[in-house]
Enzyme design. Structure first.
Site, PDB file in Angstrom:
ATOM      1  N   ASP A 176      -6.190   2.515  -3.130  1.00 36.95           N
ATOM      2  CA  ASP A 176      -7.143   1.938  -2.544  1.00 36.95           C
ATOM      3  C   ASP A 176      -7.221   2.969  -1.583  1.00 36.95           C
ATOM      4  O   ASP A 176      -8.766   3.183  -1.290  1.00 36.95           O
ATOM      5  CB  ASP A 176      -7.124   0.661  -2.008  1.00 36.95           C
ATOM      6  CG  ASP A 176      -5.435   1.256  -0.420  1.00 36.95           C
ATOM      7  OD1 ASP A 176      -5.087   1.356  -0.569  1.00 36.95           O
ATOM      8  OD2 ASP A 176      -5.713  -0.477   0.209  1.00 36.95           O
ATOM      9  N   ASP A 198      -3.110   6.401  -3.136  1.00 36.90           N
ATOM     10  CA  ASP A 198      -1.587   6.502  -2.932  1.00 36.90           C
ATOM     11  C   ASP A 198      -1.530   5.170  -4.095  1.00 36.90           C
ATOM     12  O   ASP A 198      -1.846   4.640  -5.255  1.00 36.90           O
ATOM     13  CB  ASP A 198      -1.819   5.160  -1.673  1.00 36.90           C
ATOM     14  CG  ASP A 198      -3.026   4.455  -1.340  1.00 36.90           C
ATOM     15  OD1 ASP A 198      -3.903   4.058  -2.367  1.00 36.90           O
ATOM     16  OD2 ASP A 198      -2.601   3.637  -0.477  1.00 36.90           O
ATOM     17  N   ASP A 228      -1.337   1.573  -4.339  1.00 37.21           N
ATOM     18  CA  ASP A 228      -1.866   0.800  -4.444  1.00 37.21           C
ATOM     19  C   ASP A 228      -3.323   0.776  -5.198  1.00 37.21           C
ATOM     20  O   ASP A 228      -4.448   0.804  -5.383  1.00 37.21           O
ATOM     21  CB  ASP A 228      -1.793  -1.101  -3.604  1.00 37.21           C
ATOM     22  CG  ASP A 228      -2.531  -0.338  -2.331  1.00 37.21           C
ATOM     23  OD1 ASP A 228      -2.850   0.610  -1.732  1.00 37.21           O
ATOM     24  OD2 ASP A 228      -3.136  -1.418  -1.748  1.00 37.21           O
ATOM     25  N   SER A 267       0.758  -1.195   0.094  1.00 40.89           N
ATOM     26  CA  SER A 267       0.087  -0.119  -0.534  1.00 40.89           C
ATOM     27  C   SER A 267       0.557   0.942  -0.345  1.00 40.89           C
ATOM     28  O   SER A 267       2.188   1.530  -0.987  1.00 40.89           O
ATOM     29  CB  SER A 267      -1.139   0.013   1.200  1.00 40.89           C
ATOM     30  OG  SER A 267      -1.865   0.875   0.821  1.00 40.89           O
TER      31      SER A 267
END
Length: 576
Positions: free
Chosen positions: A310, A306, A308, A151
């Site tokens: 999400d 961010d 990734d 992440s």
């Protein structure tokens, strides 16, 4: 504490079972040099598998992210699925990975272990947003989903996240059962793997087609408010060197946003994250390039995902010029109000937030007659609560959020999703502009209707084994004694969530969290991070808002008071 001999023997045994020559050499060099402190950090315990899966620094050893850990983890997960899911061999496991330096390699090992175990796999053959893996689990009726991602963590990290067959993240007791299966796996080098799994084209191992994202866009269209707004709207977007741009560009275009410009230096996946110190859009300075481009282009909105994709961050034009970044709570409250305003008739809307998010959401929900619930931190809890409440006929999920920039708009993805949330916030901002209202004016209207809430989060970082112990001691201290007052605010009640879970809803089980209620309705919460070496302190402060009051001045004063509360809490915990 292991003896030096035991530590060395354990490290040598790990080296012998590691199939990766690079990490074998790395750990062997530490053994030969007698680096006891570093070996202790890497070998004191296995990297813990929990409801967030795995996350850690990439390197050699059982307490690091590496191929050996990935291989053993995947074999343990496969064993769990085969033992507990009757149709595990007939339903696929979905696998995706982000743009970090080791993610593709880790995904290759994940696929190799799954296929060798006789499981069917559907995989993304290029870096993909984490929410797309969650979406694919639901759409493909998968038995599980895996995404290799860390992440928004720093570049030296990577992770391994698992979704259950319902498309939400795993929750207890599944995490413990998987961890037990992992512990029973032998050396990674002995685990069977199919070679070159990402290049396989077989019935049991196929790439996910792009049509899946087209289905996602169609479902997003179905939940967007039907607004008769034709106004053109300029947006600057950044994925912070992550995987979001390919998907966000298509999503914005599909939603008729044709003036979206990406920050060129940050547009493509790059696991080195060269333009940011920390690839987290909450971090100071992370969005400076985006804000500068927005000012240069005269844009009306900045949105950021961010790495990734999400999470979502938002910046809006500030009254004095430039751009102001909204807090995670402010974005969540604005989106909740927007979604509830346009919720379909005939159902009772359900909105859910994490317990550390602003209590103001309850006030907003009640104004619309909506059901409001709080869960433990993490969308694994938010979405499992939503599914449980919907099954019980207690509402229809409309929106969920957590203050750390995580938002779920409608039933599209059973996790936080920065792509759909970005489109939805653009709809909100464009609707405001069409009415001659700014986003900040809409937020001020919420405060005037519901009272001013300010939220502040302070993290105390303590890395390493000793840091972990120091955080544990601080939480123990808070369990033994409660402060009578903090920075002039009397403490009226303390709730220790480490016990009493049997009397609470299933989505508020025992957890390492202590909440202090203050007289007047404000509160302070303390918990250790589940993924990073830090203790987090959350302050939510409520202030009366008199008619004609200067909102900006009152907000600044409230934030100073909140900072004083956080500092007092740190002092009480002896972490200053």
């Amino acid at each position: 504490m292991k003896s030096e001999t035991d530590l060395m023997d354990q490290a040598r045994a790990w080296v012998a079972g590691d199939p990766d020559p690079r990490t074998r050499a790395e750990l062997s060099a530490l053994v030969e040099a007698g680096e006891l402190a570093e070996l202790t950090e890497r070998m004191h315990a296995p990297l813990e598998f929990g409801t967030a899966g795995l996350r850690g620094i990439v390197g050699a050893g059982q307490n690091r992210m590496n191929r050996a850990v990935i291989i053993r983890t995947t074999r343990g997960l496969a064993d769990y699925l085969l033992a507990h899911e009757p149709d595990a061999r007939s339903r696929p496991v979905v696998v995706g990975f982000d743009g970090r330096l080791t993610s593709r390699e880790f995904a290759e090992d994940t696929l190799g272990v799954l296929t060798a175990a006789g499981l069917t796999v559907r995989y993304f053959d290029a870096p993909v947003p984490t929410p797309m893996v969650a979406y694919a689990v639901r759409k493909l009726a998968a038995v599980a989903g895996i995404v290799i991602t860390a992440s928004h963590n720093p570049p030296e990290y990577n992770g391994y996240k698992v979704y259950a067959s319902n498309g939400a993240q795993i929750i207890p007791p599944v995490d413990a059962l998987i961890a037990g299966a992992i512990a029973r796996v032998g050396a990674a080098a002995a685990v069977p793997r199919s070679a070159g799994a990402l290049d396989l084209r077989r019935d049991h191992c196929e790439a996910v087609p792009h049509e899946l994202f087209e289905a996602y866009l169609a479902e997003l269209d179905a939940i967007r408010p039907k607004l008769d707004v034709e106004r053109d709207f300029a947006i600057v977007y950044t994925p912070l060197h992550g995987v979001g741009w390919r998907y966000a560009a298509e999503a914005f275009a599909h939603a008729s946003y044709h003036r979206v410009e990406v920050v060129a230096e940050q547009a493509e996946p790059d696991g080195n994250f060269p333009t940011v110190r920390f690839p987290n859009p909450e971090e100071p300075g992370a969005l400076e390039l985006a804000k500068a481009l927005a000012s240069e282009r005269g844009a009306e909105l900045v949105v950021a995902n961010d790495p990734d994709a999400d999470r979502l961050a938002v910046c809006v034009p500030a009254p004095g010029g430039g751009f102001k970044q909204l807090t995670g709570n402010q974005v969540g409250l604005l989106l909740a109000d927007f979604m509830l305003e346009h919720a379909p008739g005939g159902v009772r809307p359900l909105v859910i937030s994490s317990i550390v998010s602003s209590p103001m959401l309850g006030d907003v929900a009640r104004a619309y007659g909506a059901r409001f619930e709080q869960t433990l931190t993490g969308f694994k809890w938010i979405w499992n609560a939503a599914l449980e409440l919907e099954r019980g006929g207690e509402g229809t999920f409309v929106f969920g959020y957590e203050e750390a920039l995580g938002y779920s708009v409608g039933p599209l993805v059973r996790d936080k999703d920065g792509i759909s949330a970005a489109v939805m916030f653009a709809d909100l901002a464009r609707a405001c502009a069409a009415r001659g209202e700014s986003v900040l004016e809409r937020l001020a209207g919420l405060y005037r209707r519901h009272g001013l809430w300010v939220s502040l989060q302070k993290s105390v970082v303590r890395p390493g084994t000793e840091g972990h112990a120091e955080i544990a001691r601080a939480m123990d201290r808070l369990g033994r004694a409660t402060p009578r007052e903090l920075s002039g605010h009397r403490v009226s009640r303390a709730t220790d969530y480490r016990s009493g879970g049997a009397e609470r809803p299933r989505y508020l089980p025992d957890t390492s969290l202590v909440a202090l209620a203050l007289e007047g309705g404000s509160r302070v919460l303390v918990r250790p991070s589940g993924t990073e070496p830090k203790l987090k302190i959350y302050v939510d402060l409520r202030m009366a808002l008199a008619a004609g009051a200067d909102l900006a001045e009152l907000e600044a004063r409230a934030l100073r008071e909140a900072a004083g509360l956080a500092a007092a809490m740190i002092g009480f915990l002896e972490l200053g």
